[in-house]
Design a protein around this motif. Structure first.
Motif, PDB file in Angstrom:
ATOM      1  N   ILE A  13      32.469  38.599  43.085  1.00  0.00           N
ATOM      2  CA  ILE A  13      31.900  39.895  43.444  1.00  0.00           C
ATOM      3  C   ILE A  13      33.060  40.795  43.833  1.00  0.00           C
ATOM      4  CG2 ILE A  13      30.313  41.161  44.928  1.00  0.00           C
ATOM      5  CD1 ILE A  13      28.862  38.515  45.490  1.00  0.00           C
TER       6      ILE A  13
ATOM      7  N   VAL B 266      34.363  44.157  45.336  1.00  0.00           N
ATOM      8  CA  VAL B 266      33.831  45.180  46.238  1.00  0.00           C
ATOM      9  C   VAL B 266      34.780  46.373  46.241  1.00  0.00           C
ATOM     10  CG1 VAL B 266      33.018  45.691  48.560  1.00  0.00           C
ATOM     11  CG2 VAL B 266      32.857  43.353  47.664  1.00  0.00           C
TER      12      VAL B 266
ATOM     13  N   ARG C 198      32.882  51.655  42.338  1.00  0.00           N
ATOM     14  CA  ARG C 198      32.291  51.135  41.106  1.00  0.00           C
ATOM     15  C   ARG C 198      32.901  51.758  39.849  1.00  0.00           C
ATOM     16  NH1 ARG C 198      27.847  48.344  39.787  1.00  0.00           N
ATOM     17  NH2 ARG C 198      27.101  48.358  41.946  1.00  0.00           N
TER      18      ARG C 198
ATOM     19  N   ARG D  20      30.456  40.680  39.119  1.00  0.00           N
ATOM     20  CA  ARG D  20      29.629  41.848  39.397  1.00  0.00           C
ATOM     21  C   ARG D  20      30.305  42.721  40.442  1.00  0.00           C
ATOM     22  NH1 ARG D  20      25.787  41.726  43.827  1.00  0.00           N
ATOM     23  NH2 ARG D  20      25.768  39.716  44.922  1.00  0.00           N
TER      24      ARG D  20
ATOM     25  N   VAL E  27      30.032  45.411  43.726  1.00  0.00           N
ATOM     26  CA  VAL E  27      29.274  45.961  44.857  1.00  0.00           C
ATOM     27  C   VAL E  27      30.018  47.198  45.340  1.00  0.00           C
ATOM     28  CG1 VAL E  27      28.586  45.590  47.257  1.00  0.00           C
ATOM     29  CG2 VAL E  27      28.209  43.786  45.563  1.00  0.00           C
ATOM     30  N   GLU E  28      29.307  48.296  45.411  1.00  0.00           N
ATOM     31  CA  GLU E  28      29.913  49.576  45.781  1.00  0.00           C
ATOM     32  C   GLU E  28      30.351  49.586  47.247  1.00  0.00           C
ATOM     33  OE1 GLU E  28      31.235  53.483  45.356  1.00  0.00           O
ATOM     34  OE2 GLU E  28      30.384  52.262  43.740  1.00  0.00           O
TER      35      GLU E  28
ATOM     36  N   LEU F 197      29.138  39.975  52.776  1.00  0.00           N
ATOM     37  CA  LEU F 197      28.547  39.169  51.706  1.00  0.00           C
ATOM     38  C   LEU F 197      28.647  37.683  52.024  1.00  0.00           C
ATOM     39  CD1 LEU F 197      29.922  41.145  48.627  1.00  0.00           C
ATOM     40  CD2 LEU F 197      27.535  41.029  49.366  1.00  0.00           C
TER      41      LEU F 197
ATOM     42  N   GLU G  31      25.588  35.633  50.239  1.00  0.00           N
ATOM     43  CA  GLU G  31      25.729  36.015  48.828  1.00  0.00           C
ATOM     44  C   GLU G  31      27.034  35.502  48.227  1.00  0.00           C
ATOM     45  OE1 GLU G  31      24.546  39.947  47.521  1.00  0.00           O
ATOM     46  OE2 GLU G  31      23.776  40.382  49.531  1.00  0.00           O
TER      47      GLU G  31
END
Length: 333
Positions: free
Chosen positions: A37, A39, A42, A57, A59-60, A89, A94
């Motif tokens: 992830i 961070v 974006r 992925r 995360v903003e 997170l 997560e």
């Protein structure tokens, strides 16, 4: 290997998100069980990724902790930063670990606030594996607490011993205090008192004092010191390693004879350069927190950031925080 998810603070390092994204792509290519992830901003991260990756992925994060910010200011005003969100997170389940190349003091402050400390541990410690003559040595603290008390040093020794058992599989890791001499009368009051406490602890294989010259000689498996001494020792070691790498490269690239000898010795030279390369050993653990948090060097390049991500995965796989937590209650009695 079990699936692992690591949150990476993609914005806080000196070199920006370019290095982080490149290392992230290499990390997921090398490890099919790994998901990341990232961070940060974006739009910047998506442009660098050049398309979606199934195991990365974004995360903003609306803000970034700057290197020159006071930890107290960051703690009050940067709760929406990439650093704070990456740690959150982990807290929320997560991700199982976090990597950041950002402000060390802020990372420590956010870690204590968001992930919390192990019961009985007063302050976290920065711990790193350094190469030694016949293996590796866990050294802590490397900069978290510059004015550590004797009790802090004692707690660092307990955590370092437990980590060495978890990471290196050592049943009785040799634990030493870094001092200005090996004699019992040497050192400041905190070090002498910590030595007394460790000598009374039956569950730690305490071998006494060592000097700075012993750090890389396989004398101890865990070396404990305050953050001021540890950080100076670390940076000095990295500087010497960089100097030796430059000298070796110069010796075997200057002149026809040097290049010829270098060609013949290339396999040996390659192994030496890899052993001494600080980037290969990047990634220090924030021990004392109830989760895996890895501090990368602020100026980490792609190879160094990749090493930090791999260190986070290793600690998650070996359940280092859980194993430390399980034993601390008994050891701190």
């Amino acid at each position: 290997m079990n699936p692992v998810t690591i949150a990476v603070d993609a914005m806080s390092g000196d070199r920006g998100p370019d290095v982080v994204v490149s290392a992230a792509l290499d990390a997921v290519r090398d490890n099919e069980a790994l998901s990341l992830i990232l961070v940060g901003v974006r739009s910047e991260l998506e442009a660098l990724l050049s398309g979606e990756h199934s195991r990365i992925r974004i995360v903003e994060a609306a803000d970034v902790v700057r290197m020159n910010e006071r930890p107290s200011h960051a703690l009050r005003h940067k709760k929406n930063s990439s650093m704070a969100i990456a740690l959150s997170l982990v807290r929320d389940g997560e991700a199982q670990g976090c990597v950041s190349a950002g402000n060390t003091g802020a990372l420590m402050a956010f870690g204590r606030s968001i992930i919390r400390m192990h019961t009985g541990i007063e302050r976290p410690a920065i711990c790193k594996l350094l190469p030694s003559l016949r293996g590796r040595c866990h050294v802590l603290d490397l900069g978290a607490t510059v004015d550590a008390s004797a009790e802090n040093l004692y707690q660092y020794a307990l955590m370092g011993s437990l980590m060495a058992s978890a990471i290196s599989g050592l049943s009785e890791p040799r634990v030493a205090l870094l001092n200005v001499g090996e004699e019992e009368i040497k050192g400041n009051e905190q070090v002498r008192l910590a030595s007394h406490l460790l000598a009374q602890c039956e569950t730690v294989n305490y071998i006494g004092y060592i000097e700075g010259s012993d750090l890389f000689r396989d004398v101890a498996d865990v070396v404990v010191c305050d953050g001021f001494v540890g950080n100076v020792a670390l940076k000095t070691g990295e500087g010497v390693a960089g100097l030796l790498i430059d000298l070796i490269e110069q010796a075997f690239t200057r002149g026809a004879y040097g290049r010829f000898v270098g060609f013949l010795a290339r396999p040996i030279i390659g192994r030496l350069l890899r052993l001494m390369d600080p980037a290969r050993h990047n990634g220090a653990s924030l021990l004392g927190l109830q989760g895996v948090v890895i501090k990368s060097h602020g100026n980490a390049n792609e190879r160094a950031m990749l090493a930090a991500i791999r260190q986070a995965v290793r600690e998650v796989d070996m359940e280092v925080p859980q194993r430390i937590n399980e034993r601390l209650d008994d050891l701190l009695v």
